[in-house]
Design a protein around this motif. Structure first.
Motif, PDB file in Angstrom:
ATOM      1  N   TRP A  47       6.884  19.636  -2.705  1.00  0.00           N
ATOM      2  CA  TRP A  47       6.042  19.373  -1.222  1.00  0.00           C
ATOM      3  C   TRP A  47       5.145  18.359  -1.312  1.00  0.00           C
ATOM      4  N   TYR A  48       4.413  18.154  -2.502  1.00  0.00           N
ATOM      5  CA  TYR A  48       3.448  16.998  -2.746  1.00  0.00           C
ATOM      6  C   TYR A  48       4.255  15.897  -2.758  1.00  0.00           C
ATOM      7  N   LYS A  49       5.166  15.859  -3.561  1.00  0.00           N
ATOM      8  CA  LYS A  49       6.005  14.472  -3.577  1.00  0.00           C
ATOM      9  C   LYS A  49       6.530  14.192  -2.274  1.00  0.00           C
ATOM     10  N   LEU A  50       7.292  15.086  -1.482  1.00  0.00           N
ATOM     11  CA  LEU A  50       7.921  14.792  -0.260  1.00  0.00           C
ATOM     12  C   LEU A  50       6.950  14.284   0.650  1.00  0.00           C
ATOM     13  N   SER A  51       5.670  14.987   0.717  1.00  0.00           N
ATOM     14  CA  SER A  51       4.616  14.577   1.902  1.00  0.00           C
ATOM     15  C   SER A  51       4.291  13.141   1.614  1.00  0.00           C
ATOM     16  N   ALA A  52       4.055  13.015   0.150  1.00  0.00           N
ATOM     17  CA  ALA A  52       3.581  11.474   0.015  1.00  0.00           C
ATOM     18  C   ALA A  52       4.703  10.395   0.259  1.00  0.00           C
ATOM     19  N   LEU A 107       0.870  -1.164  -0.001  1.00  0.00           N
ATOM     20  CA  LEU A 107       0.022   0.127   0.047  1.00  0.00           C
ATOM     21  C   LEU A 107       0.994   1.161   0.016  1.00  0.00           C
ATOM     22  N   ALA A 108       1.755   1.370   0.796  1.00  0.00           N
ATOM     23  CA  ALA A 108       2.919   2.412   0.887  1.00  0.00           C
ATOM     24  C   ALA A 108       3.323   2.777  -0.319  1.00  0.00           C
ATOM     25  N   LEU A 109       3.784   1.561  -0.935  1.00  0.00           N
ATOM     26  CA  LEU A 109       4.592   1.624  -2.277  1.00  0.00           C
ATOM     27  C   LEU A 109       3.641   2.226  -3.236  1.00  0.00           C
ATOM     28  N   ASP A 110       2.636   1.652  -3.441  1.00  0.00           N
ATOM     29  CA  ASP A 110       1.495   2.036  -4.239  1.00  0.00           C
ATOM     30  C   ASP A 110       1.288   3.485  -4.198  1.00  0.00           C
ATOM     31  N   LEU A 111       1.267   4.171  -3.268  1.00  0.00           N
ATOM     32  CA  LEU A 111       0.815   5.689  -2.968  1.00  0.00           C
ATOM     33  C   LEU A 111       2.028   6.383  -3.952  1.00  0.00           C
ATOM     34  N   VAL A 112       3.263   6.059  -3.669  1.00  0.00           N
ATOM     35  CA  VAL A 112       4.367   6.748  -4.353  1.00  0.00           C
ATOM     36  C   VAL A 112       4.356   6.600  -5.778  1.00  0.00           C
ATOM     37  N   TRP A 113       4.256   5.318  -6.084  1.00  0.00           N
ATOM     38  CA  TRP A 113       4.566   4.840  -7.497  1.00  0.00           C
ATOM     39  C   TRP A 113       3.223   4.856  -8.265  1.00  0.00           C
ATOM     40  N   GLY A 114       2.241   4.295  -7.846  1.00  0.00           N
ATOM     41  CA  GLY A 114       0.957   4.347  -8.614  1.00  0.00           C
ATOM     42  C   GLY A 114       0.218   5.745  -8.572  1.00  0.00           C
ATOM     43  N   TYR A 115       0.435   6.256  -7.746  1.00  0.00           N
ATOM     44  CA  TYR A 115      -0.265   7.683  -7.712  1.00  0.00           C
ATOM     45  C   TYR A 115       0.590   8.928  -8.309  1.00  0.00           C
ATOM     46  N   ALA A 116       1.649   8.804  -7.442  1.00  0.00           N
ATOM     47  CA  ALA A 116       2.714   9.977  -7.802  1.00  0.00           C
ATOM     48  C   ALA A 116       3.524   9.508  -8.985  1.00  0.00           C
ATOM     49  N   GLY A 117       3.757   8.305  -9.302  1.00  0.00           N
ATOM     50  CA  GLY A 117       4.580   8.008 -10.490  1.00  0.00           C
ATOM     51  C   GLY A 117       6.055   7.876 -10.053  1.00  0.00           C
ATOM     52  N   GLN A 169      -9.395  13.240  -2.504  1.00  0.00           N
ATOM     53  CA  GLN A 169      -9.156  14.527  -2.202  1.00  0.00           C
ATOM     54  C   GLN A 169      -8.451  15.200  -3.393  1.00  0.00           C
ATOM     55  N   PRO A 170      -8.433  16.443  -3.517  1.00  0.00           N
ATOM     56  CA  PRO A 170      -7.711  17.381  -4.251  1.00  0.00           C
ATOM     57  C   PRO A 170      -6.285  16.858  -4.245  1.00  0.00           C
ATOM     58  N   TYR A 171      -5.647  16.753  -3.262  1.00  0.00           N
ATOM     59  CA  TYR A 171      -4.360  16.167  -2.874  1.00  0.00           C
ATOM     60  C   TYR A 171      -3.940  15.010  -3.875  1.00  0.00           C
ATOM     61  N   ALA A 205      -1.809  14.368 -11.134  1.00  0.00           N
ATOM     62  CA  ALA A 205      -1.160  15.226 -12.046  1.00  0.00           C
ATOM     63  C   ALA A 205       0.449  15.234 -12.278  1.00  0.00           C
ATOM     64  N   ILE A 206       1.020  15.028 -11.148  1.00  0.00           N
ATOM     65  CA  ILE A 206       2.674  15.071 -11.099  1.00  0.00           C
ATOM     66  C   ILE A 206       2.819  13.811 -11.780  1.00  0.00           C
ATOM     67  N   ARG A 207       2.172  12.553 -11.522  1.00  0.00           N
ATOM     68  CA  ARG A 207       2.912  11.215 -12.301  1.00  0.00           C
ATOM     69  C   ARG A 207       2.539  11.702 -13.764  1.00  0.00           C
ATOM     70  N   ASP A 208       1.384  12.405 -14.235  1.00  0.00           N
ATOM     71  CA  ASP A 208       1.161  12.380 -15.727  1.00  0.00           C
ATOM     72  C   ASP A 208       2.004  13.447 -16.400  1.00  0.00           C
ATOM     73  N   SER A 209       2.277  14.562 -15.737  1.00  0.00           N
ATOM     74  CA  SER A 209       2.927  15.761 -16.474  1.00  0.00           C
ATOM     75  C   SER A 209       3.163  16.742 -15.282  1.00  0.00           C
ATOM     76  N   GLU A 210       4.310  16.605 -14.588  1.00  0.00           N
ATOM     77  CA  GLU A 210       4.918  17.417 -13.396  1.00  0.00           C
ATOM     78  C   GLU A 210       5.265  18.754 -13.996  1.00  0.00           C
ATOM     79  N   ASN A 211       5.811  18.830 -15.189  1.00  0.00           N
ATOM     80  CA  ASN A 211       6.221  20.032 -15.809  1.00  0.00           C
ATOM     81  C   ASN A 211       5.165  21.047 -16.166  1.00  0.00           C
ATOM     82  N   ARG A 212       4.176  20.459 -16.503  1.00  0.00           N
ATOM     83  CA  ARG A 212       2.818  21.498 -16.747  1.00  0.00           C
ATOM     84  C   ARG A 212       2.152  21.679 -15.524  1.00  0.00           C
ATOM     85  N   LEU A 213       2.336  20.918 -14.479  1.00  0.00           N
ATOM     86  CA  LEU A 213       1.673  21.285 -13.153  1.00  0.00           C
ATOM     87  C   LEU A 213       2.618  22.669 -12.348  1.00  0.00           C
TER      88      LEU A 213
END
Length: 356
Positions: free
Chosen positions: A248-253, A60-70, A223-225, A231-239
């Motif tokens: 800070w989003y990546k670091l908190s995750a 679950l912990a790994l899925d948070l950073v890999w599956g959602y944040a890429g 949630q929006p978070y 969105a970071i996973r799909d296109s961080e530069n655009r975000l």
């Protein structure tokens, strides 16, 4: 938000997932039934179930950073082991009583290292389980994300860091038991750690922690978070162009993921009875990625299913055909990548759509 929405996007799926968690919460107490009962679960099975549920928390912990944040981590075994060591220190102190732990006396130590201070206290050890993985993850993540290290380079660095930590913990002078680590635990909060009631309670607490982790992450990702992480996973530069401070989003995750992995390690240790540097073996961290990929990354429930399925297969093959297990693991990763890119959950969804 309703509990069914937290469990799954579909009411039918939410009922099924809810029933599965209910079964996991009930199973530990079957160990307390008389041996003659048809529903009795032996110590072997109750330990195996508790162990797999703890590993599912890491997935679950790994899925948070890999599956959602890429962010693919190949070093989550480090945070898992750090949580295990933090709680193992408490178990070792409780077993030793007022004396030095056995491995320290064997090495002719006369006093306990400074970082062992307070580890005889249960709540301080629980705090260490959370603080140590979280602090290490924060320091590493801050500099890695600030330096904009991404992709395969980030994955390699996480694996290298885990391997370096394993080499450090293998040394006797570091004060963590060297190659043998911590073992020989006898009591937990004064209760016999091998007693049926203690085993059942540990397994139940693990099931409860797994459920709360799933519900908490499911709520957070709705949630929006969670949408920002996607969105970071799909296109961080655009975000970043839109004004988001993605660091800070990546670091908190990353920190939250490390804390969950550390708690999983703390629940794992008293049930299997040992923690050593082998848990930091890079192969273990790669296996964690296989669990998530096999179950279906970015789904949470897929991480749990993948961890359960792969570890059940591992339990069988490491006993029946131990020399072939790594070949099977590698083959499983290839098959999942080529034919099941969305894992078991994706395969089930595809079958359901075909029937409709």
């Amino acid at each position: 938000m309703r509990i069914t929405q937290l469990l799954s996007d579909s009411p039918r799926n939410s009922i099924l997932i809810g029933l599965c968690f209910l079964v996991l919460l009930i199973l530990p107490w079957l160990h307390l039934l008389p041996d003659t009962s048809a529903l009795h679960l032996s110590a072997y099975w109750i330990t195996l179930i508790g162990k797999i549920m703890a590993l599912a928390m890491v997935a679950l912990a790994l899925d948070l950073v890999w599956g959602y944040a890429g962010i693919l981590s190949l070093g989550h075994g480090l945070y898992f082991a750090l949580g295990g060591y933090a709680f193992g220190m408490y178990l070792t102190r409780e077993t030793a009583g007022d004396a030095l732990p056995d491995f320290m006396r064997f090495l002719s130590w006369t006093e306990m290292p400074w970082f062992w201070a307070g580890t005889q206290n249960f709540w301080w050890s629980i705090a260490l389980v959370i603080l140590v993985p979280g602090l290490i993850a924060f320091i590493f993540g801050y500099f890695a994300f600030r330096s904009k290290i991404k992709g395969v380079y980030f994955s390699i660095i996480t694996q290298a860091m885990t391997y370096a930590a394993a080499l450090l913990f293998f040394r006797n002078e570091t004060g963590f038991g060297g190659n043998n680590g911590f073992t020989g635990f006898t009591t937990l909060l004064g209760y016999d750690i091998t007693a049926a009631s203690t085993r059942a309670m540990l397994c139940f607490v693990t099931a409860l922690a797994l459920l709360l982790s799933y519900l908490g992450l499911r709520y957070l990702m709705s949630q929006p978070y969670g949408r920002v992480l996607g969105a970071i996973r799909d296109s961080e530069n655009r975000l970043q162009y839109l004004g988001y401070r993605t660091l800070w989003y990546k670091l908190s995750a990353w920190v939250l993921s490390a804390i969950i992995a550390g708690i999983a390690g703390a629940l794992y240790v008293p049930q299997v009875g040992i923690i050593n540097p082998g848990e930091m073996n890079p192969v273990n961290s790669i296996e964690m990625a296989v669990w998530v990929a096999a179950g279906g990354r970015g789904t949470l429930i897929g991480a749990i299913v993948g961890a359960g399925a792969v570890n059940a297969i591992k339990t069988y093959f490491t006993v029946a055909y131990p020399e072939f297990w790594l070949l099977i693991l590698g083959g499983l990763f290839v098959v999942v990548t080529l034919f099941m890119p969305n894992g078991i959950i994706g395969l089930l969804d595809r079958f359901k759509k075909e029937k409709e």
